[in-house]
Design a protein around this motif. Structure first.
Motif, short mmCIF file in Angstrom:
data_model
loop_
_atom_site.label_atom_id
_atom_site.label_comp_id
_atom_site.label_asym_id
_atom_site.label_seq_id
_atom_site.Cartn_x
_atom_site.Cartn_y
_atom_site.Cartn_z
N LEU A 41 0.92 -1.25 -0.01
CA LEU A 41 0.11 -0.01 -0.08
C LEU A 41 0.84 1.22 0.16
O LEU A 41 1.06 1.88 1.12
CB LEU A 41 -0.87 -0.19 1.26
CG LEU A 41 -2.03 1.10 1.10
CD1 LEU A 41 -3.29 0.56 0.31
CD2 LEU A 41 -2.56 1.21 2.50
N TRP A 42 1.35 1.32 -1.21
CA TRP A 42 2.46 2.60 -1.39
C TRP A 42 1.79 3.91 -2.25
O TRP A 42 1.35 3.40 -3.31
CB TRP A 42 3.75 1.90 -2.07
CG TRP A 42 4.90 2.90 -2.03
CD1 TRP A 42 5.28 3.87 -2.67
CD2 TRP A 42 5.67 3.22 -0.81
NE1 TRP A 42 6.17 4.77 -2.50
CE2 TRP A 42 6.73 4.02 -1.12
CE3 TRP A 42 6.02 2.35 0.33
CZ2 TRP A 42 7.61 4.54 -0.29
CZ3 TRP A 42 7.03 2.93 1.19
CH2 TRP A 42 7.87 3.77 0.85
N LYS A 87 9.38 1.15 7.17
CA LYS A 87 8.60 2.48 6.90
C LYS A 87 7.17 2.37 7.67
O LYS A 87 6.44 1.29 7.19
CB LYS A 87 8.21 2.43 5.42
CG LYS A 87 7.12 3.54 4.96
CD LYS A 87 7.70 4.87 5.24
CE LYS A 87 6.78 5.95 5.03
NZ LYS A 87 6.94 7.49 5.55
N TRP A 88 7.09 3.21 8.55
CA TRP A 88 5.81 2.87 9.37
C TRP A 88 4.72 3.95 8.82
O TRP A 88 4.89 5.07 8.31
CB TRP A 88 6.12 3.39 10.83
CG TRP A 88 6.84 2.56 11.57
CD1 TRP A 88 8.03 2.54 11.92
CD2 TRP A 88 6.15 1.29 12.33
NE1 TRP A 88 8.49 1.22 12.60
CE2 TRP A 88 7.23 0.60 12.81
CE3 TRP A 88 4.92 0.65 12.37
CZ2 TRP A 88 7.18 -0.62 13.66
CZ3 TRP A 88 4.99 -0.72 13.00
CH2 TRP A 88 5.87 -1.23 13.65
N GLN A 141 6.10 -1.49 6.51
CA GLN A 141 6.48 -2.00 5.45
C GLN A 141 7.92 -2.11 5.40
O GLN A 141 8.57 -1.25 6.10
CB GLN A 141 6.18 -1.01 4.21
CG GLN A 141 4.51 -0.91 4.11
CD GLN A 141 4.23 0.18 3.12
OE1 GLN A 141 4.78 1.37 3.17
NE2 GLN A 141 2.93 0.03 2.39
N VAL A 142 8.32 -3.38 5.14
CA VAL A 142 9.85 -3.63 5.45
C VAL A 142 10.57 -3.88 3.96
O VAL A 142 10.21 -4.23 3.12
CB VAL A 142 9.98 -5.06 6.09
CG1 VAL A 142 11.46 -5.37 6.44
CG2 VAL A 142 9.30 -4.81 7.65
N PRO A 157 9.51 3.70 18.87
CA PRO A 157 9.74 2.77 17.75
C PRO A 157 10.39 3.54 16.66
O PRO A 157 10.79 2.93 15.70
CB PRO A 157 8.59 2.24 17.25
CG PRO A 157 7.69 2.38 18.55
CD PRO A 157 8.18 3.39 19.32
N THR A 158 10.55 4.96 16.66
CA THR A 158 11.05 5.85 15.52
C THR A 158 12.63 5.77 15.83
O THR A 158 13.24 6.01 14.89
CB THR A 158 10.52 7.02 15.53
OG1 THR A 158 10.75 7.67 16.68
CG2 THR A 158 8.88 7.07 15.36
#
Length: 361
Positions: A48-49, A160-161, A140-141, A352-353
């Motif tokens: 979902l980009w 990418k969160w 997304q990894v 988490p960032t």
């Protein structure tokens, strides 16, 4: 289809109540080959980009034009899977012979940006142990498919969160690196069947007293099994008309063998791709993985494993797959092998960032 981990062979907390202080949940992902949608959790599926957002790239200088074409890697895996149990056809041999590593992107210079490979997409609604920045429900990894990064020459992972509801038009033609350093850096597209399970801390990180108690208990179990095996069998040896009959009988005998339960293989840490849980240090001594910003210990967020389970952890094989225990697409559905078989992505629980860290086994 769902995937269901069988109940543990022993209620380990009933045997060792102190382990209740060393439990944690993990979500086993159970990847199985298939094509997901961008709105679904997946391995190597479409993301979902946003159509108006640049795709992440590797900008480090290293070999980028020479290696294996991802499309060739996946084609080879399909051919091998379809031919399992029989000889290759002439056409299959021709296809396999034509698949070779080489300089498949001759115009790509070592200093040019390389599109990262989409590895996984995980929605919090599917993965109860996925913990990210507040308000973000999608991870997304990505990774660069060349193990040449950093002092340890490993793969480079990018996280990418995002908030999924903020994504408008989805990028239709999603980039992929033209080559990968090794075939085992290319994941096979898989759908996921998430399942939450309970894990217990790695044996070497428990107190010495608890480790000794577990070792004594395992030794008693082994002694009991050996005593049972000493019973004399006076029946005449079976004879077989064909080798195939013999092989089938041996397979049945192996399936009926008493399974040797141990803490590390059956009662501690689940194998396979998963989110959350504990880290296993089965090949090295335990090593601290602390946040470089705030010093907080960082548990594993994502574990990338070669196996769904192996011979020492086969009690974790899902019930739905028991009739396919020798199928490579069940045991090794993704085809990824990093480090010595297992890679973990650790994130900071305080924030988490903060930069993530990797560990390998």
């Amino acid at each position: 289809m769902t995937r269901t981990t069988p109940p543990r062979p022993v209620d380990v907390e009933a045997v060792f109540p102190a382990l209740s202080a060393h439990r944690r949940t993990a979500t086993r992902l159970h990847p199985r080959q298939g094509i997901a949608k961008a709105e679904e959790s997946s391995v190597a599926g479409p993301l979902l980009w946003p159509a108006d957002e640049p795709w992440p790239v590797c900008t480090e200088v290293h070999t980028k034009g020479t290696g294996h074409r991802p499309a060739d890697v996946r084609l080879k895996r399909r051919v091998l899977a379809e031919a399992r149990g029989r000889d290759f056809s002439d056409e299959e041999r021709r296809v396999l012979d034509a698949i070779t590593p080489g300089r498949h992107a001759p115009d790509l210079r070592d200093e040019d940006p390389l599109p990262l490979m989409a590895v996984a997409q995980l929605y919090a609604r599917d993965i109860p142990d996925l913990v990210g920045p507040e308000g973000h429900d999608l991870l997304q990894v990505f990774w660069c498919p060349f193990e040449v990064h950093g002092p340890d020459r490993t793969i480079d992972v990018v996280l990418k969160w995002r908030r999924s509801h903020e994504v408008g038009e989805v990028l239709a033609d999603q980039p992929e690196p033209p080559v990968a350093g090794r075939e085992e850096c290319v994941p096979t597209p898989c759908v996921l069947h998430p399942e939450q399970v309970v894990e217990h801390e790695y044996l070497g990180l428990l107190s010495e007293e608890l480790q000794d108690d577990i070792a004594d208990w395992e030794e008693r179990l082994l002694d009991e099994e050996e005593n049972d095996d000493d019973a004399y069998d006076s029946s005449a040896p079976q004879s077989y008309d064909t080798y195939e009959e013999y092989e089938a009988a041996m397979a049945r005998a192996r399936a009926e063998e008493e399974y040797e339960v141990d803490y590390m293989g059956d009662l501690s840490i689940a194998p396979g791709w998963k989110v959350g849980g504990f880290a296993s240090w089965h090949l090295t001594d335990p090593a601290p993985v602390d946040c470089a910003v705030c010093g907080t210990p960082m548990p594993p967020l994502l574990t990338v494993d070669k196996w769904e389970c192996d011979g020492g952890s086969r009690s974790w094989l899902p019930l739905e797959d028991r009739d396919s225990a020798d199928d490579p697409n069940v045991i090794d559905p993704v085809g990824v092998y990093l480090g010595r078989g297992l890679m973990r992505v650790h994130t900071c629980p305080a924030d988490p960032t903060h930069p993530h860290r990797l560990s390998f086994q």
